[in-house]
Design an enzyme around this catalytic site. Structure first.
Site, PDB file in Angstrom:
ATOM      1  N   GLY A  11       0.836  -1.210   0.000  1.00  0.00           N
ATOM      2  CA  GLY A  11       0.000   0.000   0.000  1.00  0.00           C
ATOM      3  C   GLY A  11       0.866   1.253   0.000  1.00  0.00           C
ATOM      4  N   VAL A  24      17.943   8.464  -3.503  1.00  0.00           N
ATOM      5  CA  VAL A  24      18.653   8.854  -4.730  1.00  0.00           C
ATOM      6  C   VAL A  24      19.753   9.864  -4.413  1.00  0.00           C
ATOM      7  CG1 VAL A  24      18.383  10.035  -6.961  1.00  0.00           C
ATOM      8  CG2 VAL A  24      16.682   8.343  -6.214  1.00  0.00           C
ATOM      9  N   ARG A  72       0.966  -5.122  -5.332  1.00  0.00           N
ATOM     10  CA  ARG A  72       1.117  -6.325  -4.491  1.00  0.00           C
ATOM     11  C   ARG A  72       1.285  -7.480  -5.482  1.00  0.00           C
ATOM     12  NH1 ARG A  72      -0.537  -4.263   0.545  1.00  0.00           N
ATOM     13  NH2 ARG A  72      -2.322  -2.868   0.501  1.00  0.00           N
ATOM     14  N   ASP A 103       5.026  -5.070   5.950  1.00  0.00           N
ATOM     15  CA  ASP A 103       5.401  -6.460   6.243  1.00  0.00           C
ATOM     16  C   ASP A 103       5.411  -7.369   5.012  1.00  0.00           C
ATOM     17  OD1 ASP A 103       2.699  -6.324   6.132  1.00  0.00           O
ATOM     18  OD2 ASP A 103       2.314  -7.360   8.021  1.00  0.00           O
ATOM     19  N   THR A 127       4.437   2.490   5.597  1.00  0.00           N
ATOM     20  CA  THR A 127       3.039   2.036   5.682  1.00  0.00           C
ATOM     21  C   THR A 127       2.288   2.957   6.635  1.00  0.00           C
ATOM     22  OG1 THR A 127       1.565   0.330   6.594  1.00  0.00           O
ATOM     23  CG2 THR A 127       3.822   0.261   7.372  1.00  0.00           C
ATOM     24  N   ASP A 129       0.045   1.992   8.566  1.00  0.00           N
ATOM     25  CA  ASP A 129      -0.482   1.202   9.690  1.00  0.00           C
ATOM     26  C   ASP A 129       0.349   1.283  10.975  1.00  0.00           C
ATOM     27  OD1 ASP A 129      -2.389   0.390   7.874  1.00  0.00           O
ATOM     28  OD2 ASP A 129      -1.420  -1.524   7.424  1.00  0.00           O
ATOM     29  N   ASP A 131       2.624  -0.667  11.996  1.00  0.00           N
ATOM     30  CA  ASP A 131       2.575  -1.981  12.637  1.00  0.00           C
ATOM     31  C   ASP A 131       3.900  -2.743  12.569  1.00  0.00           C
ATOM     32  OD1 ASP A 131       2.491  -2.287   9.913  1.00  0.00           O
ATOM     33  OD2 ASP A 131       0.911  -3.785   9.893  1.00  0.00           O
ATOM     34  N   GLY A 172      -5.904   0.377   9.013  1.00  0.00           N
ATOM     35  CA  GLY A 172      -4.886  -0.115   9.939  1.00  0.00           C
ATOM     36  C   GLY A 172      -4.682  -1.614   9.836  1.00  0.00           C
ATOM     37  N   ARG A 173      -5.427  -2.231   8.925  1.00  0.00           N
ATOM     38  CA  ARG A 173      -5.398  -3.695   8.776  1.00  0.00           C
ATOM     39  C   ARG A 173      -5.666  -4.334  10.127  1.00  0.00           C
ATOM     40  NH1 ARG A 173      -3.539  -6.416   4.254  1.00  0.00           N
ATOM     41  NH2 ARG A 173      -2.397  -4.620   3.541  1.00  0.00           N
TER      42      ARG A 173
HETATM   43  O1  F6P Z   1      -1.455  -1.483   4.720  1.00  0.00           O
HETATM   44  C1  F6P Z   1      -2.042  -0.280   4.359  1.00  0.00           C
HETATM   45  C2  F6P Z   1      -3.523  -0.444   4.119  1.00  0.00           C
HETATM   46  O2  F6P Z   1      -4.066   0.795   3.746  1.00  0.00           O
HETATM   47  C3  F6P Z   1      -4.306  -1.054   5.287  1.00  0.00           C
HETATM   48  O3  F6P Z   1      -4.572  -0.109   6.301  1.00  0.00           O
HETATM   49  C4  F6P Z   1      -5.510  -1.585   4.585  1.00  0.00           C
HETATM   50  O4  F6P Z   1      -6.072  -2.661   5.295  1.00  0.00           O
HETATM   51  C5  F6P Z   1      -4.954  -2.062   3.268  1.00  0.00           C
HETATM   52  O5  F6P Z   1      -3.732  -1.358   3.059  1.00  0.00           O
HETATM   53  C6  F6P Z   1      -5.853  -1.840   2.071  1.00  0.00           C
HETATM   54  O6  F6P Z   1      -5.223  -2.382   0.960  1.00  0.00           O
HETATM   55  P1  F6P Z   1      -5.712  -2.125  -0.543  1.00  0.00           P
HETATM   56  O7  F6P Z   1      -5.419  -0.697  -0.898  1.00  0.00           O
HETATM   57  O8  F6P Z   1      -4.927  -3.068  -1.348  1.00  0.00           O
HETATM   58  O9  F6P Z   1      -7.185  -2.379  -0.554  1.00  0.00           O
END
Ligand code: F6P
Length: 324
Positions: A11, A24, A72, A103, A127, A129, A131, A172-173
């Site tokens: 993300g 850079v 991803r 992660d 990130t 999050d 985390d 925040g996952r």
């Molecule tokens: O890891 C960052 C994050 O924004 C999380 O808070 C959320 O759960 C996830 O990515 C959402 O992912 P995507 O943008 O792939 O839906």
């Protein structure tokens, strides 16, 4: 270390651009050549590399998102995908890689390093999050909590004007850091996070007590990973037990990931970007650079991913006292 590559993955988060810029500029400062890999591991596999000079990273310090793009990658989960990535890195004569992400990004780097050990990897925590273990803050978290706080402030105007109960869901996952800090800063009556068990009956009691005190306007911040479900689900459960509130739900969603990075995120990103290059230059491998108690820290990638950042229960007490 003659040539390094930099990429962003997972993300996007506000501050990734200042970090790319720092990588850079630090590389050039130390007379190391630098290439960018577009769209993370996907671009590494598809040979999407571009040389970066100082000018290429001009005027990106204040921009959200990532100029290198992000993705991803499913293909990087396969041995064949990683073999292709290795082949491309070697073809570009890359000796070291700076991986900016969370992660998933570091897990990918760890698996890759177990198979190929002649290219060094340094992780930088990028990130929203917050985390990752081994750093007080991740790049993008400060901007995201400020965005969430401002959004909740605005929702509160309506909550107060109309005596409404709002459930606001933040990202925040499976971590509750965005929820905790934005909720405290915006005066939430309750904050529901994955790290602690949510008790719907307790929440209902609290809201009843508020109603007795003639407080019908309430904000409850819900972290998306809460064990009782998302904001819609929790709102439904509460509604079925207590009918006196005019209940609304707002999901903040991806607006929390965008926008110009705050001063804190720009500075953190700049500092960690430079530290990552210097770590590569000094022969360091397989660690994440972070910032702990104001100093630069180095933590093995595996620990950064596995141990997570500990959520401290003093936040919970703080919410209880402040909402009294
Ligand atoms: O890891 C960052 C994050 O924004 C999380 O808070 C959320 O759960 C996830 O990515 C959402 O992912 P995507 O943008 O792939 O839906």
């Amino acid at each position: 270390m003659k040539k390094i590559a930099v990429f962003t993955s997972g993300g996007d988060s506000p501050g990734m651009n200042p970090c790319i810029r720092a990588v850079v500029r630090a590389a050039l400062y130390h007379e190391i050549e630098v290439v960018g890999i577009r769209r993370g591991y996907k671009g590494m596999i598809e040979n999407d590399f571009e040389p970066l000079d100082s000018k290429a990273v001009s005027y990106i310090l204040n921009r959200g998102g990532t100029m290198l793009g992000s993705a991803r990658s499913q293909a990087f989960h396969t041995k064949e995908g990683r073999a292709e990535a290795y082949k491309n890195l070697k073809a570009h004569n890359v000796d070291g890689v700076v991986a900016i992400g969370g992660d998933g990004t570091f897990t990918g780097a760890k698996v890759f390093m177990e198979e190929y050990n002649d290219i060094h990897f340094i992780g930088v925590p990028g990130t929203i999050d917050n985390d990752l273990y081994g750093t007080d803050f991740t790049i993008g978290y400060d901007t995201a909590v400020n965005t969430a706080m401002e959004a909740i402030d605005k929702i509160k105007d309506t909550a107060v004007s109309h005596d409404r109960l709002f459930f606001v869901e933040v990202m925040g996952r499976d971590a509750g850091f965005i929820a905790a800090l934005s909720g405290i800063a915006a005066g939430a009556k309750a904050i529901l996070i994955p790290e602690t068990k949510t008790d719907i009956n307790e929440l209902v009691d609290l809201l009843r007590k508020n109603a007795e005190k003639k407080k019908l306007s309430n904000i409850v911040v819900v972290a998306e990973g809460d064990d009782e479900g998302g904001a819609f689900e929790i709102a439904q459960k509460v509604k079925s037990k207590i009918g006196i509130f005019d209940v609304k739900v707002t999901i903040l969603g991806h607006l929390q990931r965008g926008g110009s990075p705050t001063c804190m995120d720009r500075v953190l990103a700049s500092r960690l970007g430079v530290a990552a290059v210097e770590a590569l230059k000094n022969g360091v491998n397989g660690v994440m650079v972070g910032q702990l108690h104001r100093d630069i820290s180095y933590i093995p990638l595996e620990q950064a991913i596995k141990h997570n950042q500990k959520y401290s229960d003093h936040w919970e007490k703080l919410v209880e006292i402040l909402a009294f």
